[in-house]
Scaffold this motif. Structure first.
Motif, PDB file in Angstrom:
ATOM      1  N   VAL A 128     -65.460  33.398   4.137  1.00  0.00           N
ATOM      2  CA  VAL A 128     -64.409  34.326   4.511  1.00  0.00           C
ATOM      3  C   VAL A 128     -63.862  33.405   5.596  1.00  0.00           C
ATOM      4  CG1 VAL A 128     -63.515  36.419   5.400  1.00  0.00           C
ATOM      5  CG2 VAL A 128     -65.180  36.785   3.794  1.00  0.00           C
ATOM      6  N   VAL A 129     -64.665  33.233   6.826  1.00  0.00           N
ATOM      7  CA  VAL A 129     -64.289  32.554   7.960  1.00  0.00           C
ATOM      8  C   VAL A 129     -64.149  31.109   7.740  1.00  0.00           C
ATOM      9  CG1 VAL A 129     -64.880  34.430   9.737  1.00  0.00           C
ATOM     10  CG2 VAL A 129     -66.605  32.711   8.812  1.00  0.00           C
ATOM     11  N   LEU A 130     -64.662  30.679   6.551  1.00  0.00           N
ATOM     12  CA  LEU A 130     -64.432  29.231   6.336  1.00  0.00           C
ATOM     13  C   LEU A 130     -62.926  29.029   5.700  1.00  0.00           C
ATOM     14  CD1 LEU A 130     -67.721  27.784   4.952  1.00  0.00           C
ATOM     15  CD2 LEU A 130     -66.744  27.007   6.838  1.00  0.00           C
ATOM     16  N   ASP A 134     -73.242  34.638   9.936  1.00  0.00           N
ATOM     17  CA  ASP A 134     -73.982  33.317  10.128  1.00  0.00           C
ATOM     18  C   ASP A 134     -73.030  32.433  10.113  1.00  0.00           C
ATOM     19  OD1 ASP A 134     -75.778  31.586  10.685  1.00  0.00           O
ATOM     20  OD2 ASP A 134     -76.707  31.618   8.832  1.00  0.00           O
ATOM     21  N   TRP A 135     -72.014  32.233  11.389  1.00  0.00           N
ATOM     22  CA  TRP A 135     -71.224  31.170  11.462  1.00  0.00           C
ATOM     23  C   TRP A 135     -71.692  29.921  11.601  1.00  0.00           C
ATOM     24  CZ3 TRP A 135     -72.636  34.062  15.690  1.00  0.00           C
ATOM     25  CH2 TRP A 135     -72.677  33.111  17.034  1.00  0.00           C
ATOM     26  N   SER A 136     -71.062  29.142  11.295  1.00  0.00           N
ATOM     27  CA  SER A 136     -71.381  27.518  11.264  1.00  0.00           C
ATOM     28  C   SER A 136     -70.252  26.785  12.363  1.00  0.00           C
ATOM     29  CB  SER A 136     -71.222  26.849   9.996  1.00  0.00           C
ATOM     30  OG  SER A 136     -69.968  27.017   9.496  1.00  0.00           O
ATOM     31  N   LEU A 137     -70.654  25.635  12.584  1.00  0.00           N
ATOM     32  CA  LEU A 137     -69.896  24.735  13.606  1.00  0.00           C
ATOM     33  C   LEU A 137     -68.357  24.773  12.957  1.00  0.00           C
ATOM     34  CD1 LEU A 137     -72.106  21.747  14.530  1.00  0.00           C
ATOM     35  CD2 LEU A 137     -71.295  23.781  15.793  1.00  0.00           C
ATOM     36  N   THR A 138     -68.337  24.769  11.545  1.00  0.00           N
ATOM     37  CA  THR A 138     -66.829  24.849  11.177  1.00  0.00           C
ATOM     38  C   THR A 138     -66.060  25.991  10.908  1.00  0.00           C
ATOM     39  OG1 THR A 138     -68.057  24.706   8.801  1.00  0.00           O
ATOM     40  CG2 THR A 138     -67.242  22.504   9.885  1.00  0.00           C
ATOM     41  N   SER A 139     -66.922  27.084  11.137  1.00  0.00           N
ATOM     42  CA  SER A 139     -66.224  28.343  11.017  1.00  0.00           C
ATOM     43  C   SER A 139     -66.228  29.134  12.221  1.00  0.00           C
ATOM     44  CB  SER A 139     -67.131  29.351   9.950  1.00  0.00           C
ATOM     45  OG  SER A 139     -68.200  29.390  10.273  1.00  0.00           O
ATOM     46  N   ILE A 167     -76.620  37.474  16.182  1.00  0.00           N
ATOM     47  CA  ILE A 167     -76.907  35.990  16.717  1.00  0.00           C
ATOM     48  C   ILE A 167     -78.155  35.437  16.072  1.00  0.00           C
ATOM     49  CG2 ILE A 167     -77.048  34.477  18.773  1.00  0.00           C
ATOM     50  CD1 ILE A 167     -74.571  36.319  18.746  1.00  0.00           C
ATOM     51  N   ARG A 168     -78.093  34.027  15.490  1.00  0.00           N
ATOM     52  CA  ARG A 168     -79.390  33.502  15.031  1.00  0.00           C
ATOM     53  C   ARG A 168     -80.031  32.694  16.234  1.00  0.00           C
ATOM     54  NH1 ARG A 168     -76.254  36.556  11.701  1.00  0.00           N
ATOM     55  NH2 ARG A 168     -77.006  36.472   9.757  1.00  0.00           N
ATOM     56  N   LEU A 169     -81.393  32.293  15.791  1.00  0.00           N
ATOM     57  CA  LEU A 169     -82.314  31.546  16.715  1.00  0.00           C
ATOM     58  C   LEU A 169     -81.503  30.140  17.125  1.00  0.00           C
ATOM     59  CD1 LEU A 169     -85.969  32.470  16.048  1.00  0.00           C
ATOM     60  CD2 LEU A 169     -84.796  32.584  18.259  1.00  0.00           C
ATOM     61  N   HIS A 170     -81.107  29.628  16.301  1.00  0.00           N
ATOM     62  CA  HIS A 170     -80.437  28.096  16.305  1.00  0.00           C
ATOM     63  C   HIS A 170     -79.059  28.130  17.378  1.00  0.00           C
ATOM     64  CE1 HIS A 170     -77.058  28.210  13.500  1.00  0.00           C
ATOM     65  NE2 HIS A 170     -77.730  29.013  12.995  1.00  0.00           N
ATOM     66  N   GLN A 171     -78.538  29.521  17.248  1.00  0.00           N
ATOM     67  CA  GLN A 171     -77.379  29.693  17.893  1.00  0.00           C
ATOM     68  C   GLN A 171     -77.518  30.099  19.392  1.00  0.00           C
ATOM     69  OE1 GLN A 171     -75.790  32.634  15.466  1.00  0.00           O
ATOM     70  NE2 GLN A 171     -74.668  31.390  14.013  1.00  0.00           N
TER      71      GLN A 171
END
Length: 339
Positions: A100-102, A138-143, A166-170
């Motif tokens: 959706v956010v992509l 689980d948003w990504s750098l592109t989203s 929030i995920r650990l890597h974030q």
């Protein structure tokens, strides 16, 4: 002179005693809450008694998912309330698929308005008054830019507080992944590894977790911690994952005559059989993944040490009698006691 000196000493001792008592007073405990992740709301006796016994005051209820259909964001499997919610604070949770956010043509303003409107409709129909909306994405750098823009637009559409998972890597790479413009976050302390046919536990792996905990002290958002009490079976064939079967434990697999136990948590199918609503072929492997009571306590200890403070809230995922009965509820009480 001597009397005055003795008075001064006595006053000094009393002051030291007061300071000592203040410094040694226990830290305030965390509050305990639950996620509710079924598509219909109806509590069984075990679930209802658990909320009462643990003095739970807040429930995070999955209201609906949001996905894409023909380029339009649409709600998926909205919750149906089959009974009234007990006298608890309800936080509606919206699971946003990353697709959706992509989507580069997403109308962020329109979606924000629709999300708030749909939550309000559900609340009004079920006599629920919410003070907060939580987005699970689980948003990504592109989203992330579009996701953060959606949050900002939500703030314009509602006076309710906005939180996000929030995920650990974030947390560890916050400078790169960004920090969502929300009132607070919930750290999802599970689903840490790759779901695979090997012997590792994808739900919780302490070694993986501790590689990411270092960012907790400096993370700018106030964080609650979400911890796992769920389980699933990883069904593999020829070392390839076929599916996940939720809410199964070792005891469930031991009851099946078509299975042979290989290790404490791994089984092999001896002959083709239909089990748990699926067909399994001879040679298929089944691996049970879950977290033990000692691991839950381990998680809270590690999180306290890494962050340097007691969280305001621990949220257990998820409220389901099949999960709850696996644990002595004293462990839940122990987890929220900060030491």
């Amino acid at each position: 002179m001597l009397l005055n000196a003795m008075k001064k000493i006595l006053v000094g001792m009393l002051l030291m005693l007061v300071v000592s008592c203040v410094n040694s007073s226990p830290k305030s405990d965390s509050k305990l809450s639950f996620y509710y992740w079924k598509t219909s709301f109806a509590l069984d006796q075990i679930e209802r008694e658990t909320l009462q016994n643990l003095a739970v005051t807040k429930l995070y209820i999955r209201y609906f998912d949001v996905g894409l259909k023909n380029g339009t964001a649409v709600p998926i499997t909205p919750i149906v309330f089959k009974e009234s919610v007990p006298q608890l604070e309800v936080v509606p949770v919206i699971y946003l698929k990353n697709e959706v956010v992509l989507y580069d043509k997403l109308d962020v303003k329109k979606l924000a308005s629709q999300l708030v409107d749909f939550v309000q409709q559900i609340n009004e129909h079920n006599n629920i008054d919410s003070q907060e909306i939580q987005l699970d994405c689980d948003w990504s750098l592109t989203s992330k830019d579009r996701f953060f823009a959606l949050i900002e637009q939500l703030r314009k559409e509602t006076e309710m507080k906005i939180s996000a998972t929030i995920r650990l890597h974030q947390v560890k790479y916050a400078a790169k992944t960004g920090v969502p413009p929300v009132d607070r976050g919930v750290l999802m302390y599970y689903n840490m590894g790759r779901i695979a046919s090997d012997s590792l536990n994808s739900i919780y792996d302490r070694n993986i977790a501790q590689k990411y905990n270092s960012g907790l002290k400096d993370y700018p958002l106030s964080l609650a911690y979400a911890l796992p009490i769920y389980s699933w079976v990883v069904h593999s064939r020829n070392d390839q994952v076929v599916r996940l079967v939720s809410r199964l434990r070792v005891a469930d697999l031991k009851e099946q005559s078509a299975l042979e136990q290989l290790t404490d948590h791994e089984f092999v199918v001896k002959q083709e059989a239909s089990m748990f609503g699926f067909v399994f072929q001879k040679g298929d492997r089944l691996k049970v993944e879950n977290t033990t009571a000692s691991q839950l306590k381990e998680m809270t200890t590690d999180l306290y040490r890494a962050s340097g403070k007691c969280p305001t809230e621990i949220i257990l995922y998820d409220l389901n009698s099949k999960n709850i009965k696996y644990y002595d509820q004293e462990i839940f009480k122990e987890m929220v006691r900060c030491r």
